[in-house]
Design a protein around this motif. Structure first.
Motif, short mmCIF file in Angstrom:
data_model
loop_
_atom_site.label_atom_id
_atom_site.label_comp_id
_atom_site.label_asym_id
_atom_site.label_seq_id
_atom_site.Cartn_x
_atom_site.Cartn_y
_atom_site.Cartn_z
N ASN A 124 -50.83 -42.80 -5.64
CA ASN A 124 -51.00 -41.95 -4.64
C ASN A 124 -51.29 -40.60 -4.81
OD1 ASN A 124 -50.59 -44.10 -2.67
ND2 ASN A 124 -48.48 -43.55 -2.40
N GLN A 125 -50.73 -40.09 -5.77
CA GLN A 125 -51.03 -38.63 -6.25
C GLN A 125 -52.61 -38.66 -6.91
OE1 GLN A 125 -48.40 -37.12 -9.20
NE2 GLN A 125 -46.42 -37.34 -7.61
N GLY A 126 -52.84 -39.67 -7.81
CA GLY A 126 -54.30 -39.77 -8.08
C GLY A 126 -55.43 -39.87 -7.03
N ARG A 127 -55.10 -40.64 -5.98
CA ARG A 127 -55.81 -41.00 -4.67
C ARG A 127 -56.10 -39.46 -4.28
NH1 ARG A 127 -52.57 -45.38 -4.04
NH2 ARG A 127 -53.42 -47.48 -5.18
N LEU A 128 -54.86 -38.90 -3.88
CA LEU A 128 -55.06 -37.56 -3.00
C LEU A 128 -55.67 -36.37 -3.79
CD1 LEU A 128 -54.06 -35.97 -0.76
CD2 LEU A 128 -51.84 -35.23 -1.88
N ALA A 129 -55.30 -36.60 -5.34
CA ALA A 129 -56.24 -35.36 -5.98
C ALA A 129 -57.78 -35.83 -6.02
CB ALA A 129 -55.78 -35.56 -7.52
N THR A 130 -58.22 -37.14 -6.18
CA THR A 130 -59.55 -37.53 -6.04
C THR A 130 -60.30 -37.23 -4.90
OG1 THR A 130 -58.94 -39.45 -7.68
CG2 THR A 130 -60.98 -39.34 -6.51
N ALA A 131 -59.62 -37.54 -3.74
CA ALA A 131 -59.88 -37.26 -2.28
C ALA A 131 -60.08 -35.63 -2.16
CB ALA A 131 -59.01 -37.49 -1.28
N PHE B 164 -60.49 -26.76 -7.07
CA PHE B 164 -59.51 -26.49 -8.35
C PHE B 164 -58.39 -27.32 -8.07
CE2 PHE B 164 -62.36 -23.54 -9.61
CZ PHE B 164 -62.10 -22.77 -10.63
N ALA B 165 -57.93 -27.31 -6.74
CA ALA B 165 -56.52 -28.16 -6.64
C ALA B 165 -56.64 -29.81 -7.20
CB ALA B 165 -56.17 -28.31 -5.25
N GLY B 166 -57.67 -30.28 -6.73
CA GLY B 166 -58.02 -31.56 -7.31
C GLY B 166 -57.98 -31.80 -8.73
N ALA B 167 -58.97 -30.75 -9.33
CA ALA B 167 -59.11 -30.75 -10.92
C ALA B 167 -57.66 -30.45 -11.46
CB ALA B 167 -59.98 -29.66 -11.14
N ALA B 168 -56.68 -29.53 -11.09
CA ALA B 168 -55.41 -29.20 -11.56
C ALA B 168 -54.50 -30.52 -11.57
CB ALA B 168 -54.55 -28.05 -10.79
N ARG C 242 -38.51 -31.91 -0.81
CA ARG C 242 -39.13 -32.27 -1.91
C ARG C 242 -39.34 -33.74 -2.12
NH1 ARG C 242 -36.65 -30.39 -7.31
NH2 ARG C 242 -37.04 -28.46 -6.49
N GLU C 243 -38.20 -34.25 -1.51
CA GLU C 243 -38.36 -35.85 -1.60
C GLU C 243 -39.44 -36.37 -0.75
OE1 GLU C 243 -34.57 -37.64 -1.40
OE2 GLU C 243 -33.68 -36.58 -3.24
N ARG C 244 -39.23 -35.89 0.62
CA ARG C 244 -40.20 -36.22 1.32
C ARG C 244 -41.68 -35.88 1.29
NH1 ARG C 244 -37.59 -33.48 6.83
NH2 ARG C 244 -35.50 -34.52 6.75
N LEU C 245 -42.01 -35.09 0.50
CA LEU C 245 -43.20 -34.54 0.07
C LEU C 245 -43.76 -35.27 -1.24
CD1 LEU C 245 -43.28 -30.97 0.63
CD2 LEU C 245 -44.12 -32.69 2.20
N SER C 246 -42.77 -36.06 -1.96
CA SER C 246 -43.03 -36.76 -3.10
C SER C 246 -44.02 -37.86 -3.09
CB SER C 246 -41.88 -36.78 -4.06
OG SER C 246 -41.20 -37.81 -3.31
N LEU C 247 -44.94 -38.18 -3.91
CA LEU C 247 -45.69 -39.31 -3.68
C LEU C 247 -45.52 -40.04 -4.96
CD1 LEU C 247 -49.07 -37.58 -2.39
CD2 LEU C 247 -47.25 -39.10 -1.09
N SER C 248 -46.02 -41.24 -4.98
CA SER C 248 -46.08 -42.18 -6.18
C SER C 248 -47.36 -41.74 -7.04
CB SER C 248 -46.18 -43.51 -5.73
OG SER C 248 -47.18 -43.60 -5.04
N VAL C 249 -47.42 -42.20 -8.26
CA VAL C 249 -48.55 -41.65 -9.20
C VAL C 249 -49.91 -42.16 -8.78
CG1 VAL C 249 -49.10 -42.08 -11.49
CG2 VAL C 249 -46.77 -41.51 -11.18
#
Length: 761
Positions: free
Chosen positions: A317-324, A350-354, A308-315
């Protein structure tokens, strides 16, 4: 030597289950969700499985679409059946009767069907209960009957005695892959149920884990390792899932049995396919599927705890990944070359929207809080941001449910309207009369022309059906296409809607200046109006200008519509017919005249108005089933959000009571809670709207064309949007009403509904 007495072995299972003794409603909520979700998914899966099995069995059963007829065009009698069976020909009687009630029944002889093989025997060995099959004697006594003698596809004309020949058997309009399209919609609904189930179960279970955080810490102090706790949690959820999934499967099969009667009638009336596969799927598959969904949804974090800690992203980075993910899905949906890629694109969107939905609500709420000057408004927006973060999963589940219901409703309504128009085009003529084998259709055409002069309300045209191939010098076996040659080009067809066309296409077709093609052929060959189509006509390649492209929903075969004058003399026609609207003359003088011209006693005639009424009624019933299943799914998501919202609002009652300490009355606090709940659920409805509209576009313009080769017109229904918005607001009002009752009760410190650590104030 230790002076402390040895402690007995700690009963870990009882320690873990003590949480549910303190929170029985939470255990009831988990169990109820698992049972209802299993019931819904099993019911949808059962109906889809039965329908698919029936469609497959239809290829081997009585609906072989080949019959034996007499050369002289006379009606078949029982003596013909006896003569053919004595000659060693496999035939089965099919006695079709339409009583005064209008419900078609079919008389069959199961014993006669055994020569068709195992597939046919399995199909007709069903109980003859009148839905729609009955015994031959029962059908014969129900009214005027028409006898068909069906024979397997393996039968050839050379196998028949003299005075008989083979002919295509069809009692309704060709609908091609409409059945597959309907099954795809049902399967998509099943996936929706699984997705929403996973999100809702995860939200409820994580709330429980957050509440159990202190007890886990206490167990650790007593020497219980985190690994032991995780193993017992896995066993706990597996046992709960097994206890709940089995009755859910039973209820789902019961639901399918209740809805299967109407669904079976729909299949039979529309596709001439009875619902043979009455037993459907077994128990193992639905139990394993739902068990897997429950375990992954509830324990996905625990099973991947070490990563979990390895896969966790900062807020950020999470926004950038979701947008991508969202942008990649949108681009892929536009450019997807095949159906699997289209589904991947939908999953990415759907993943990005969620991921972006709670962030969007939180960002908007914080921005509005910064802009507001009123203290209560700032508090309300800050609290909305907290709720969006802490109720992420149930809110996203409701968003997905609203979007999918909106898309399915638009698809179904558009499909109904489109199919009604398509039926109106194909069945514009009042009657369809086949030309008997060996009869002279030109004499009949001349006679109809003379009658039309004295009866202006009469309209008709002749249709010659056959097939040819596209001229492709690079391929040894070029694509075969069906040919429909018309004369004259009457007003019965000039009202057809065209997807694209040149100027005055029908006048050009009447002048033999080109041809028209259907949407299937246009898509597969990348052709359009103004292009040139090369066909092998009379063994010679001929260039024909495409005057227009017409929709032909659900039929996978390429079609070419041309003038009869374009056919060569040696063209081999598969069948000939006349489409006639007699007007004031009436159909009886027309049929009497054609019988006299062709010297036959009976005509093969179809009343198109009856067929249209039957098909329309069947589709209404079929789409009502789809709407009912989507509505049940929406109710599941709405109920879960109502429950989660109430539970979470209750955990924050300690904060809300501070408003009373600051001098507000109970009524004023209730008003603030109402505004907060409405803002939360109303905002989710607004965010679901663009997702639902986009999903509608994907279904009609991407998935359906990629899967079946034809598209539906894009349509939106704002009235239904308002209905879904009203439902979302009703959920908010219900949450606020329940919360008002909690304000006077004692409360505890709040816990998180979506995280396992920390509190938020």
């Amino acid at each position: 030597m230790s002076l402390l007495p040895s402690l007995p072995a700690l009963p870990i299972p009882w320690a873990l289950l003590s949480h549910y003794r303190r929170h029985p409603l939470q255990l009831l909520a988990l169990a109820t969700m698992i049972v209802l979700a299993t019931m819904l998914w099993t019911g949808v899966n059962q109906l889809t499985s039965q329908a698919r099995a029936s469609l497959e069995q239809s290829e081997q059963t009585v609906a072989e679409r080949q019959q034996v007829v007499r050369d002289n065009g006379q009606a078949l009698m029982v003596e013909d059946f006896v003569s053919l069976r004595l000659a060693g020909v496999c035939v089965m009687p099919w006695l079709e009767v339409t009583p005064a009630s209008g419900n078609r029944i079919i008389g069959i002889d199961p014993l006669a069907a055994h020569c068709f093989g195992a597939g046919a025997s399995r199909g007709v060995d069903q109980p003859l209960d009148g839905k729609p099959f009955v015994d031959m004697s029962t059908a014969a006594s129900a009214g005027e009957a028409h006898l068909y003698l069906l024979t397997p596809d393996s039968t050839q004309d050379s196998d028949l005695p003299a005075a008989y020949h083979l002919k295509t058997f069809a009692t309704g309009p060709e609908t091609g892959e409409l059945g597959d399209s309907f099954l795809l919609n049902l399967e998509a609904l099943g996936v929706l149920v699984l997705l929403i189930t996973a999100l809702l179960l995860r939200s409820v279970y994580l709330l429980g884990l957050a509440q159990r955080r202190d007890s886990f810490a206490l167990l650790h102090r007593f020497g219980v390792s985190p690994g032991q706790v995780q193993r017992w949690l896995v066993l706990e959820i597996i046992v709960l899932a097994l206890i709940c999934v089995v009755p859910g499967v039973w209820l789902g099969r019961w639901l399918a049995a209740g809805l299967g009667g109407g669904f079976g009638q729909a299949l039979d009336g529309l596709f001439d396919i009875p619902l043979y596969a009455g037993h459907g799927q077994g128990w193992i598959t639905p139990v394993l599927v739902m068990l897997t969904v429950v375990v992954i949804a509830c324990l996905g974090d625990l099973l991947l705890l070490r990563f979990r800690e390895r896969l966790s992203l900062s807020v950020p980075n999470q926004g950038r990944l979701a947008t991508a993910l969202l942008l990649a899905g949108l681009v892929m949906a536009w450019l997807a070359p095949s159906l699997p890629w289209a589904f991947v694109a939908v999953a990415l969107v759907f993943a990005g929207a969620a991921w972006l939905t709670p962030a969007t609500v939180t960002h908007f709420a914080n921005w509005r809080a910064d802009q507001s000057k009123a203290p209560l408004a700032r508090w309300r927006y800050r609290e909305l941001a907290v709720l969006a973060r802490r109720l992420t999963l149930p809110l996203v589940a409701l968003q997905f449910a609203l979007a999918m219901v909106l898309a399915v409703q638009a698809l179904v309504t558009t499909f109904e309207d489109t199919f009604d128009r398509w039926l109106a085009q194909r069945l514009e003529a009042a009657y369809y009369i086949e030309v008997p084998v060996g009869a002279d259709s030109r004499k009949a055409a001349d006679w109809l022309t003379s009658k039309q002069v004295s009866n202006p309300g009469m309209n008709w045209h002749q249709v010659i059906r056959g097939s040819t191939r596209m001229a492709d010098k690079a391929a040894a076996n070029s694509q075969q296409v069906d040919v429909y040659a018309l004369a004259p080009i009457s007003t019965l067809i000039t009202g057809w809607g065209l997807l694209e066309a040149e100027d005055h296409p029908w006048e050009a077709l009447a002048g033999n200046k080109g041809v028209m093609i259907n949407e299937q052929l246009a898509r597969r060959q990348t052709l359009g109006a103004g292009d040139t189509l090369q066909l092998l006509v009379g063994e010679q390649a001929r260039d024909m200008r495409i005057l227009g492209v017409y929709p032909d929903y659900g039929r996978p075969v390429g079609e070419v519509l041309m003038n009869v004058e374009a056919l060569p003399e040696n063209f081999i026609a598969r069948s000939e017919s006349f489409s006639i609207t007699p007007g004031e003359l009436g159909v009886t003088p027309v049929t009497d005249g054609l019988k006299r011209i062709w010297s036959v006693e009976t005509l093969s005639m179809r009343d198109n108005s009856t067929i249209r009424e039957l098909a329309t009624g069947v589709f209404d019933q079929t789409f009502a089933l789809t709407r009912a299943m989507t509505l049940l799914t929406l109710i599941l998501a709405a109920s879960a959000l109502l429950m989660m919202g109430w539970v979470f609002f209750t955990t924050r009652a300690w904060y809300f009571r501070l408003l009373v300490v600051w001098g507000m009355s109970q009524r004023q606090v209730a008003v603030q809670l109402l505004r907060l709940a409405l803002a939360l659920t109303g905002g989710i409805a607004l965010l679901a709207l663009p997702l639902g509209v986009w999903l509608t576009w994907v279904l009609v313009h991407r998935i359906n064309p990629l899967a079946f080769g034809w598209s539906l017109p894009m349509a939106v229904y704002p009235t239904f949007w308002l209905e879904l918005g009203a439902l979302s607001l009703a959920i908010g009002v219900s949450i606020a009403a329940l919360m008002r009752r909690q304000l006077g009760k004692p409360s505890v410190a709040p816990v998180s509904a979506s995280a396992l650590t920390g509190g938020e104030r």
